[in-house]
Design a protein around this motif. Structure first.
Motif, PDB file in Angstrom:
ATOM      1  N   TYR A 231       0.837  -1.198   0.000  1.00 41.52           N
ATOM      2  CA  TYR A 231       0.000   0.000   0.000  1.00 41.52           C
ATOM      3  C   TYR A 231       0.871   1.246   0.000  1.00 41.52           C
ATOM      4  O   TYR A 231       1.961   1.249   0.587  1.00 41.52           O
ATOM      5  CB  TYR A 231      -0.901   0.061   1.236  1.00 41.52           C
ATOM      6  CG  TYR A 231      -1.746  -1.150   1.476  1.00 41.52           C
ATOM      7  CD1 TYR A 231      -2.785  -1.486   0.613  1.00 41.52           C
ATOM      8  CD2 TYR A 231      -1.522  -1.968   2.594  1.00 41.52           C
ATOM      9  CE1 TYR A 231      -3.575  -2.602   0.847  1.00 41.52           C
ATOM     10  CE2 TYR A 231      -2.299  -3.079   2.837  1.00 41.52           C
ATOM     11  CZ  TYR A 231      -3.329  -3.400   1.961  1.00 41.52           C
ATOM     12  OH  TYR A 231      -4.097  -4.501   2.191  1.00 41.52           O
ATOM     13  N   SER A 232       0.374   2.293  -0.614  1.00 45.56           N
ATOM     14  CA  SER A 232       0.934   3.613  -0.353  1.00 45.56           C
ATOM     15  C   SER A 232       0.389   4.094   0.976  1.00 45.56           C
ATOM     16  O   SER A 232      -0.528   3.489   1.547  1.00 45.56           O
ATOM     17  CB  SER A 232       0.525   4.590  -1.460  1.00 45.56           C
ATOM     18  OG  SER A 232      -0.878   4.848  -1.403  1.00 45.56           O
ATOM     19  N   ALA A 233       0.937   5.195   1.482  1.00 48.55           N
ATOM     20  CA  ALA A 233       0.417   5.759   2.722  1.00 48.55           C
ATOM     21  C   ALA A 233      -1.062   6.092   2.585  1.00 48.55           C
ATOM     22  O   ALA A 233      -1.882   5.804   3.473  1.00 48.55           O
ATOM     23  CB  ALA A 233       1.217   7.010   3.094  1.00 48.55           C
ATOM     24  N   ARG A 234      -1.416   6.693   1.472  1.00 49.69           N
ATOM     25  CA  ARG A 234      -2.807   7.095   1.259  1.00 49.69           C
ATOM     26  C   ARG A 234      -3.730   5.884   1.169  1.00 49.69           C
ATOM     27  O   ARG A 234      -4.833   5.877   1.743  1.00 49.69           O
ATOM     28  CB  ARG A 234      -2.905   7.940  -0.019  1.00 49.69           C
ATOM     29  CG  ARG A 234      -4.275   8.586  -0.258  1.00 49.69           C
ATOM     30  CD  ARG A 234      -4.270   9.362  -1.570  1.00 49.69           C
ATOM     31  NE  ARG A 234      -4.003   8.487  -2.694  1.00 49.69           N
ATOM     32  CZ  ARG A 234      -4.949   7.787  -3.338  1.00 49.69           C
ATOM     33  NH1 ARG A 234      -6.195   7.887  -2.963  1.00 49.69           N
ATOM     34  NH2 ARG A 234      -4.618   7.015  -4.343  1.00 49.69           N
ATOM     35  N   GLU A 235      -3.288   4.845   0.490  1.00 50.84           N
ATOM     36  CA  GLU A 235      -4.111   3.637   0.362  1.00 50.84           C
ATOM     37  C   GLU A 235      -4.347   2.983   1.717  1.00 50.84           C
ATOM     38  O   GLU A 235      -5.448   2.484   1.994  1.00 50.84           O
ATOM     39  CB  GLU A 235      -3.445   2.657  -0.597  1.00 50.84           C
ATOM     40  CG  GLU A 235      -3.503   3.095  -2.057  1.00 50.84           C
ATOM     41  CD  GLU A 235      -2.642   2.239  -2.963  1.00 50.84           C
ATOM     42  OE1 GLU A 235      -2.864   2.280  -4.191  1.00 50.84           O
ATOM     43  OE2 GLU A 235      -1.735   1.530  -2.456  1.00 50.84           O
ATOM     44  N   ALA A 236      -3.344   2.981   2.569  1.00 47.23           N
ATOM     45  CA  ALA A 236      -3.500   2.378   3.895  1.00 47.23           C
ATOM     46  C   ALA A 236      -4.532   3.144   4.723  1.00 47.23           C
ATOM     47  O   ALA A 236      -5.392   2.549   5.374  1.00 47.23           O
ATOM     48  CB  ALA A 236      -2.151   2.334   4.615  1.00 47.23           C
ATOM     49  N   VAL A 237      -4.444   4.465   4.696  1.00 46.16           N
ATOM     50  CA  VAL A 237      -5.421   5.276   5.430  1.00 46.16           C
ATOM     51  C   VAL A 237      -6.814   5.085   4.865  1.00 46.16           C
ATOM     52  O   VAL A 237      -7.813   4.986   5.612  1.00 46.16           O
ATOM     53  CB  VAL A 237      -5.028   6.764   5.409  1.00 46.16           C
ATOM     54  CG1 VAL A 237      -6.135   7.628   5.999  1.00 46.16           C
ATOM     55  CG2 VAL A 237      -3.733   6.982   6.174  1.00 46.16           C
TER      56      VAL A 237
ATOM     57  N   MET B 215     -16.320   6.320   5.050  1.00 52.23           N
ATOM     58  CA  MET B 215     -15.909   7.703   4.809  1.00 52.23           C
ATOM     59  C   MET B 215     -15.262   7.821   3.431  1.00 52.23           C
ATOM     60  O   MET B 215     -14.581   6.898   2.976  1.00 52.23           O
ATOM     61  CB  MET B 215     -14.918   8.148   5.881  1.00 52.23           C
ATOM     62  CG  MET B 215     -15.562   8.438   7.231  1.00 52.23           C
ATOM     63  SD  MET B 215     -16.669   9.848   7.158  1.00 52.23           S
ATOM     64  CE  MET B 215     -15.495  11.203   6.935  1.00 52.23           C
ATOM     65  N   PRO B 216     -15.459   8.962   2.742  1.00 49.25           N
ATOM     66  CA  PRO B 216     -14.822   9.153   1.430  1.00 49.25           C
ATOM     67  C   PRO B 216     -13.301   9.046   1.523  1.00 49.25           C
ATOM     68  O   PRO B 216     -12.693   9.398   2.543  1.00 49.25           O
ATOM     69  CB  PRO B 216     -15.249  10.572   1.035  1.00 49.25           C
ATOM     70  CG  PRO B 216     -16.494  10.826   1.814  1.00 49.25           C
ATOM     71  CD  PRO B 216     -16.321  10.090   3.113  1.00 49.25           C
ATOM     72  N   ALA B 217     -12.698   8.573   0.446  1.00 50.83           N
ATOM     73  CA  ALA B 217     -11.245   8.399   0.408  1.00 50.83           C
ATOM     74  C   ALA B 217     -10.540   9.745   0.390  1.00 50.83           C
ATOM     75  O   ALA B 217     -11.065  10.730  -0.150  1.00 50.83           O
ATOM     76  CB  ALA B 217     -10.858   7.577  -0.819  1.00 50.83           C
ATOM     77  N   LEU B 218      -9.348   9.770   0.961  1.00 54.82           N
ATOM     78  CA  LEU B 218      -8.488  10.934   0.793  1.00 54.82           C
ATOM     79  C   LEU B 218      -8.019  10.969  -0.653  1.00 54.82           C
ATOM     80  O   LEU B 218      -7.683   9.941  -1.244  1.00 54.82           O
ATOM     81  CB  LEU B 218      -7.281  10.854   1.730  1.00 54.82           C
ATOM     82  CG  LEU B 218      -7.572  10.879   3.237  1.00 54.82           C
ATOM     83  CD1 LEU B 218      -6.271  10.828   4.024  1.00 54.82           C
ATOM     84  CD2 LEU B 218      -8.391  12.092   3.626  1.00 54.82           C
ATOM     85  N   PRO B 219      -7.966  12.156  -1.272  1.00 51.84           N
ATOM     86  CA  PRO B 219      -7.682  12.233  -2.711  1.00 51.84           C
ATOM     87  C   PRO B 219      -6.200  12.061  -3.029  1.00 51.84           C
ATOM     88  O   PRO B 219      -5.327  12.278  -2.180  1.00 51.84           O
ATOM     89  CB  PRO B 219      -8.157  13.640  -3.077  1.00 51.84           C
ATOM     90  CG  PRO B 219      -7.958  14.432  -1.814  1.00 51.84           C
ATOM     91  CD  PRO B 219      -8.269  13.485  -0.688  1.00 51.84           C
ATOM     92  N   LEU B 220      -5.931  11.705  -4.250  1.00 46.47           N
ATOM     93  CA  LEU B 220      -4.571  11.704  -4.779  1.00 46.47           C
ATOM     94  C   LEU B 220      -4.013  13.125  -4.788  1.00 46.47           C
ATOM     95  O   LEU B 220      -4.765  14.102  -4.903  1.00 46.47           O
ATOM     96  CB  LEU B 220      -4.554  11.166  -6.204  1.00 46.47           C
ATOM     97  CG  LEU B 220      -4.449   9.650  -6.417  1.00 46.47           C
ATOM     98  CD1 LEU B 220      -4.785   9.319  -7.865  1.00 46.47           C
ATOM     99  CD2 LEU B 220      -3.046   9.154  -6.072  1.00 46.47           C
ATOM    100  N   GLY B 221      -2.685  13.218  -4.682  1.00 41.72           N
ATOM    101  CA  GLY B 221      -2.032  14.490  -4.923  1.00 41.72           C
ATOM    102  C   GLY B 221      -1.894  15.390  -3.710  1.00 41.72           C
ATOM    103  O   GLY B 221      -1.434  16.532  -3.858  1.00 41.72           O
TER     104      GLY B 221
END
Length: 602
Positions: free
Chosen positions: A486-492, A501-507
């Motif tokens: 996972y990337s950090a964002r994918e793990a969160v 809850m909505p996903a945190l966005p890319l970028g």
């Protein structure tokens, strides 16, 4: 798993009862009968080893069922308790409300004693199994004892982790000290302690079982029961995933700003690699689950098995304090005060915490432009974890006399209002998380409960933090030769998805992601004894712990209409940099002949 009690009661009453809280106390080493201990048979030797579990933290162990959350910006505690000294700054080497230094060294001493006296355990436990009929029992006992010694080593490492996150570097003691040698013990560095914890986790990992339910396979050189059976007495014991999770936690603390002045990237990389090891290991598969029922992680409605790492429970639990079915004391303490036998001294969640829960519709913080937050309906369309964590005015908590759902009357003039009686909420909120919410506390009813000490959501968030600091939010590099799962964002986003809850966005930039991640930890891990230490390891307690603690004053204006006004509950005091670490107890400094040095500022 029951709270483990010793079978050899006379021996252990002498051994453990003689322990004082002082780190340098050596009465235990002097007052037990060694011959009785080492020749007492498998059951008693095992019972002594299992006693090491009894020192695992109880999250309500701060007087009157108080939680450590009451000494952070998560909550206030409604009755007078020593924990309030954290909030006023009136604490130090003589009067630490969380004075666990001696307690954890007592636990470490217990572990050291067990490990030292059972080095020759293969010979010791065969004495009960000399005839052919009992040889199979010996094979089973040998395997169990081999694992137990590994579990005790893990627990010793766990207790060192509890010490270093409070005190920084502490003396590493791995033998039973004599009176003279105890006086010369000096502190190890924080990094030396972390290295010890990591080494212990690595070394015990191959010996620990991967899961205890349906325990019985290994084959070949490994001995085992071989019957494929289930032994529920093992539920809650340490398994392989716990060693990998503790390793990650220790490395994360080592990389964090409090103990990483130069912000060495290598430390963040090491923590990220430990997280990847957890994801890649097939032996962690049974705990790599995010339970869809958030409340069931902490209280069992139907079965005790949900409160353990039991394979097939799909709970994501990695380690708990062995649960106790001990009545409804915690519920009686934290139920709204308008309920008979309720509200004996509540942990009252703060408005500061409530404000951290984002909007479900947009996934944005409530203060962000376009979030959709409506201050006249402040709990509408919020992160569902808010309702699972906090009891707000007019929400259901407990039962009426006719067994119907009871609406909480925490608005002004209500039976559960601020100041309604001693023990009532001071913030306008009551605690829901970890509280069994659906039975009558006036009766002698109870539900099994466990203090969750490690779970998969924390692993994901620990990994995400390390990945962001080492590589940024979206990178997926090779970690020790293994492609990042996972990337950090994918793990969160895995954690957020479980909460719908909505996903945190890319970028997102690294700093922006850091803020969102820290908030995610705040809401996901609330009241689990993380926030108090997180703001210290991040070195932001100068800000968070010096802000006013806020509550919400609610006025009922109609049958279902209310007005809401935030207010200051109390001003709090945090003095940096000295309060980032606990002071060592005065008596331990005084009795060390100068070998134990005090933390700066104390």
């Amino acid at each position: 798993m029951k709270k483990y009690l010793t079978v050899l009661s006379l021996l252990l009453a002498v051994a453990l009862g003689s322990c004082k809280k002082d780190f340098l106390d050596t009465n235990l080493q002097q007052n037990y009968d060694e011959e009785l201990f080492i020749n007492s048979g498998f059951d008693n030797l095992k019972a002594f080893g299992m006693g090491t579990y009894n020192y695992l933290p109880q999250l309500n162990g701060y007087g009157s069922n108080a939680l450590l959350a009451g000494a952070s910006d998560e909550a206030d505690f409604a009755r007078a308790t020593p924990i309030q000294r954290f909030n006023t700054g009136a604490w130090g080497p003589f009067d630490n409300p969380d004075d666990v230094f001696g307690d954890y060294y007592k636990a470490i001493r217990h572990a050291n004693l067990f490990l030292e006296k059972t080095v020759d355990y293969k010979t010791l436990i065969i004495k009960d199994t000399i005839n052919a009929a009992n040889r199979a029992i010996y094979v089973q006992n040998l395997d169990d004892f081999t694992k137990l010694r590994a579990e005790v080593r893990f627990l010793r490492a766990y207790y060192y982790m509890e010490l270093i996150k409070r005190y920084g570097g502490v003396p590493l003691v791995t033998t039973v000290l004599t009176e003279e040698s105890a006086k010369g013990v000096a502190r190890n560095t924080f990094q030396e302690c972390v290295s010890f914890i990591v080494k212990e986790c690595d070394e015990v990992y191959p010996v620990l079982t991967n899961h205890y339910t349906n325990y019985g396979l290994p084959s070949g050189s490994r001995v085992g029961r071989g019957d494929g059976g289930t032994d529920n007495t093992r539920l809650g014991r340490v398994e392989k995933p716990a060693a990998l999770a503790l390793k990650l936690r220790a490395l994360l603390y080592a990389a964090s700003p409090l103990q990483n002045d130069g912000n060495l990237r290598s430390r963040w990389e090491a923590a990220a690699a430990a997280g990847q090891q957890f994801f890649s290991d097939p032996n962690t598969a049974q705990v790599r689950v995010l339970n869809t029922s958030f409340p069931d992680l902490f209280t069992a409605q139907n079965t005790v098995n949900n409160l353990t790492p039991r394979k097939g429970a799909n709970s994501g639990i990695i380690l708990t304090r062995p649960f106790e079915k001990n009545g409804n004391t915690f519920e009686r303490a934290n139920y709204p005060v308008g309920i008979t036998n309720g509200g004996l001294g509540v942990t009252a969640p703060s408005q500061n915490l409530v404000d951290a829960f984002e909007m479900k519709t947009t996934g944005l913080p409530i203060a962000a432009a376009g979030s959709g937050y409506d201050p006249t309906r402040p709990y509408l369309n919020r992160d569902p974890r808010l309702d699972f964590t906090v009891v707000v005015a007019n929400s259901v908590m407990g039962r009426n006399i006719d067994n119907s759902n009871r609406l909480t009357q925490s608005y002004e003039g209500g039976a559960d209002a601020i100041g309604a009686k001693a023990g009532a909420t001071t913030t306008g909120y009551y605690l829901r998380k970890m509280v069994v919410t659906n039975f009558d506390v006036t009766k002698a009813d109870s539900k099994p409960k466990a203090w969750v000490l490690m779970r998969y959501a924390e692993v994901l968030l620990n990994y995400a933090e390390a990945m962001n600091e080492a590589y940024g939010p979206d990178a997926k590099p090779s970690l020790n030769g293994v492609a990042a799962t996972y990337s950090a964002r994918e793990a969160v986003n895995l954690v957020r998805a479980r909460a719908t809850m909505p996903a945190l966005p890319l970028g997102l930039a690294q700093a922006a992601f850091r803020d969102r991640l820290r908030n995610e930890r705040r809401v996901e891990l609330a009241f689990e004894e993380h926030r108090f230490f997180d703001v210290r390891r991040w070195k932001i307690a100068d800000v968070t712990e010096n802000q006013p603690l806020l509550g919400m004053r609610v006025v009922k204006t109609g049958a279902t209409t209310f007005t809401y006004q935030p207010f200051v509950v109390e001003q709090r005091t945090f003095v940096g940099p000295k309060m980032y670490l606990y002071p060592f107890p005065y008596n331990d400094i005084a009795n060390s002949n100068g070998s134990l040095t005090q933390n700066p500022g104390w």
